[in-house]
Design a protein around this motif. Sequence first.
Motif, PDB file in Angstrom:
ATOM      1  N   LEU A  33       0.564  -0.998   0.158  1.00  0.00           N
ATOM      2  CA  LEU A  33      -0.119   0.095  -0.224  1.00  0.00           C
ATOM      3  C   LEU A  33       0.970   1.262   0.378  1.00  0.00           C
ATOM      4  O   LEU A  33       0.771   1.540  -0.625  1.00  0.00           O
ATOM      5  N   THR A  34       2.015   1.048   0.877  1.00  0.00           N
ATOM      6  CA  THR A  34       2.562   2.434   1.342  1.00  0.00           C
ATOM      7  C   THR A  34       3.748   2.379  -0.365  1.00  0.00           C
ATOM      8  O   THR A  34       4.036   3.291  -0.879  1.00  0.00           O
ATOM      9  N   GLU A  35       4.100   0.937  -0.987  1.00  0.00           N
ATOM     10  CA  GLU A  35       4.292   1.504  -2.047  1.00  0.00           C
ATOM     11  C   GLU A  35       3.808   1.778  -3.281  1.00  0.00           C
ATOM     12  O   GLU A  35       4.825   3.410  -4.193  1.00  0.00           O
ATOM     13  N   TYR A  36       3.149   1.278  -3.355  1.00  0.00           N
ATOM     14  CA  TYR A  36       1.585   2.221  -4.243  1.00  0.00           C
ATOM     15  C   TYR A  36       1.613   3.767  -4.170  1.00  0.00           C
ATOM     16  O   TYR A  36       1.817   4.128  -5.597  1.00  0.00           O
ATOM     17  N   ARG A  41       0.417  12.239  -3.807  1.00  0.00           N
ATOM     18  CA  ARG A  41       0.237  13.592  -2.758  1.00  0.00           C
ATOM     19  C   ARG A  41      -1.238  13.657  -2.260  1.00  0.00           C
ATOM     20  O   ARG A  41      -1.533  14.162  -1.333  1.00  0.00           O
ATOM     21  N   LYS A  42      -2.336  12.778  -2.499  1.00  0.00           N
ATOM     22  CA  LYS A  42      -3.340  12.710  -1.736  1.00  0.00           C
ATOM     23  C   LYS A  42      -3.490  12.250  -0.257  1.00  0.00           C
ATOM     24  O   LYS A  42      -4.314  12.714   0.434  1.00  0.00           O
ATOM     25  N   ILE A  43      -2.307  11.301   0.226  1.00  0.00           N
ATOM     26  CA  ILE A  43      -2.364  10.719   0.997  1.00  0.00           C
ATOM     27  C   ILE A  43      -0.948  10.977   1.203  1.00  0.00           C
ATOM     28  O   ILE A  43      -0.045  10.707   1.161  1.00  0.00           O
ATOM     29  N   LYS A  44      -0.957  10.739   3.267  1.00  0.00           N
ATOM     30  CA  LYS A  44       0.154  10.615   3.429  1.00  0.00           C
ATOM     31  C   LYS A  44      -0.060   9.665   4.828  1.00  0.00           C
ATOM     32  O   LYS A  44      -0.913  10.009   5.593  1.00  0.00           O
ATOM     33  N   ALA A 210      -9.946  -7.198  -1.124  1.00  0.00           N
ATOM     34  CA  ALA A 210      -8.909  -7.858  -1.174  1.00  0.00           C
ATOM     35  C   ALA A 210      -7.781  -7.810  -1.098  1.00  0.00           C
ATOM     36  O   ALA A 210      -7.159  -6.176  -0.763  1.00  0.00           O
ATOM     37  N   TYR A 211      -6.604  -8.410  -1.313  1.00  0.00           N
ATOM     38  CA  TYR A 211      -5.333  -8.509  -0.951  1.00  0.00           C
ATOM     39  C   TYR A 211      -5.107  -8.297  -2.276  1.00  0.00           C
ATOM     40  O   TYR A 211      -5.709  -8.988  -3.779  1.00  0.00           O
ATOM     41  N   ARG A 404      -5.774   1.003  -6.045  1.00  0.00           N
ATOM     42  CA  ARG A 404      -6.904   1.971  -6.535  1.00  0.00           C
ATOM     43  C   ARG A 404      -8.106   2.496  -5.230  1.00  0.00           C
ATOM     44  O   ARG A 404      -8.619   3.603  -5.152  1.00  0.00           O
ATOM     45  N   MET A 405      -8.392   0.616  -5.008  1.00  0.00           N
ATOM     46  CA  MET A 405     -10.021   1.305  -4.287  1.00  0.00           C
ATOM     47  C   MET A 405      -9.602   1.885  -2.744  1.00  0.00           C
ATOM     48  O   MET A 405     -10.391   1.959  -1.964  1.00  0.00           O
ATOM     49  N   TYR A 406      -8.827   1.170  -2.221  1.00  0.00           N
ATOM     50  CA  TYR A 406      -8.010   2.089  -1.020  1.00  0.00           C
ATOM     51  C   TYR A 406      -7.705   3.534  -0.673  1.00  0.00           C
ATOM     52  O   TYR A 406      -8.529   4.541  -0.584  1.00  0.00           O
ATOM     53  N   GLU A 407      -7.914   4.617  -2.325  1.00  0.00           N
ATOM     54  CA  GLU A 407      -7.210   5.615  -2.835  1.00  0.00           C
ATOM     55  C   GLU A 407      -8.948   6.114  -2.869  1.00  0.00           C
ATOM     56  O   GLU A 407      -9.504   7.361  -1.502  1.00  0.00           O
ATOM     57  N   ASP A 408      -9.509   5.213  -3.174  1.00  0.00           N
ATOM     58  CA  ASP A 408     -11.007   5.743  -3.182  1.00  0.00           C
ATOM     59  C   ASP A 408     -12.106   6.100  -1.989  1.00  0.00           C
ATOM     60  O   ASP A 408     -12.749   6.876  -1.482  1.00  0.00           O
TER      61      ASP A 408
END
Length: 413
Positions: A33-36, A41-44, A210-211, A404-408
């Motif tokens: 997750l942190t690698e991708y 810049r939207k997430i810290k 999912a993973y 991408r799902m986690y970003e959403d």
Amino acid sequence: MDIQQENEAQHVFLVGAKSLGAYGGYETFVYKLTEYHQDNRKIKYHVACKANGDGCMDETAQEGVTSISGSEFEFHNAHCFKIPVPQIGAAQAIYYDMAALKECCRYIEEYRIQHPIVYIMACRIGPFAGYFYRKIHRLGGRVYLNPDGHEWLRTKWNRPIREYWKLSEQMMVRYSDLVICDSVNIEKYIRQRYGGKGMKGRNLKTTFIAYGADLTSSRLKDTDSKLVDWYREKGLKKKDYYLVVGRFVPENSFEIMIREFMISESEHDFALVTNVNDKFLDELEQKLHFKNDKRIKFVGTVYDQELLKKIRENAYAYLHGHTVGGTNPSLIEALGSTDLNLLVDVGFNREVAGECALYWNDKPGNLADLIDKTDGMRTDLIVEMGAMAKKRVAKEYTWDKICRMYEDIFVEK
């Protein structure tokens, strides 16, 4: 990410993984997750890590780490902080999560983080969930939860501890703004068991993510000295070994897999890539006397991801015995790299692999018979199954899709 960008970003605090990149579902997840999202810049991200004990974080083993202090560092542009944990047996997992959440709250308050998300992985701190839920809400934040699998079913726990995990799950689900399930089966279970039992009797808000798995082939060639030397040291050959990769715990069916392999007539080896627990290993040796079978080879851990990927690709078949939990990363990684996969027949595994794998159960002789049959499978059928598995993973389980799902979820539109 500069200070202004950090102020504008959505801050997400990840609590529950021991480290980044070690064996284990949450550890793999947090690393990916942190690698991708490292250039997003939207997430810290802020990541809690264990400072000591089993599975602790050793940032010196990772490339690209920037030290901040003795207990803090930057990795994948994520702010990582280490939590010292006293060696107090089973209770140390509870202590770790509570100490990590306390540090999250301190950091949020000190740096006046606006609308933070605290994402807690696993249901370990139920009796204290209400306290942290209210504290995080007073700070303007939200609490997200990944309930994992059924921790209270894990055979490593005695009955009182299992009862605690069961109660803890109930309380943590109640004190959550969103429950993120890594399995359709887990989401269904959560909704059925806890429907209408959220805060103030509300229905729970749940979602399924999912993973993932990395579908790129290993950069190593079969002639690479790193692989050749590893094979020589372990006494293995390409396409001449069954493989298992995972934590060395009872619920991952090590006893059944070893016993059944021993009574099979396979001429292949059985390579177990795992972090050996001496007590459990001694128990298995007393029961099975597997050291008398030269095919059974405990080959230690492999943290070099390219080497591990190549070992998976070159396996004759992969054995998967995980019986507790949701979508398991090691299973998805196997489906993405090993042609022939033999899975214990539970709902989680069928949900992930579908028709792309063969299944076994815990009845005496069942897995041994399957091993003998797969030893005689035609090469073209094995390759066909591998292609089906890779196609399924490419459609449903890529890290790109998952992240991408986690970003959403984290950055609401």
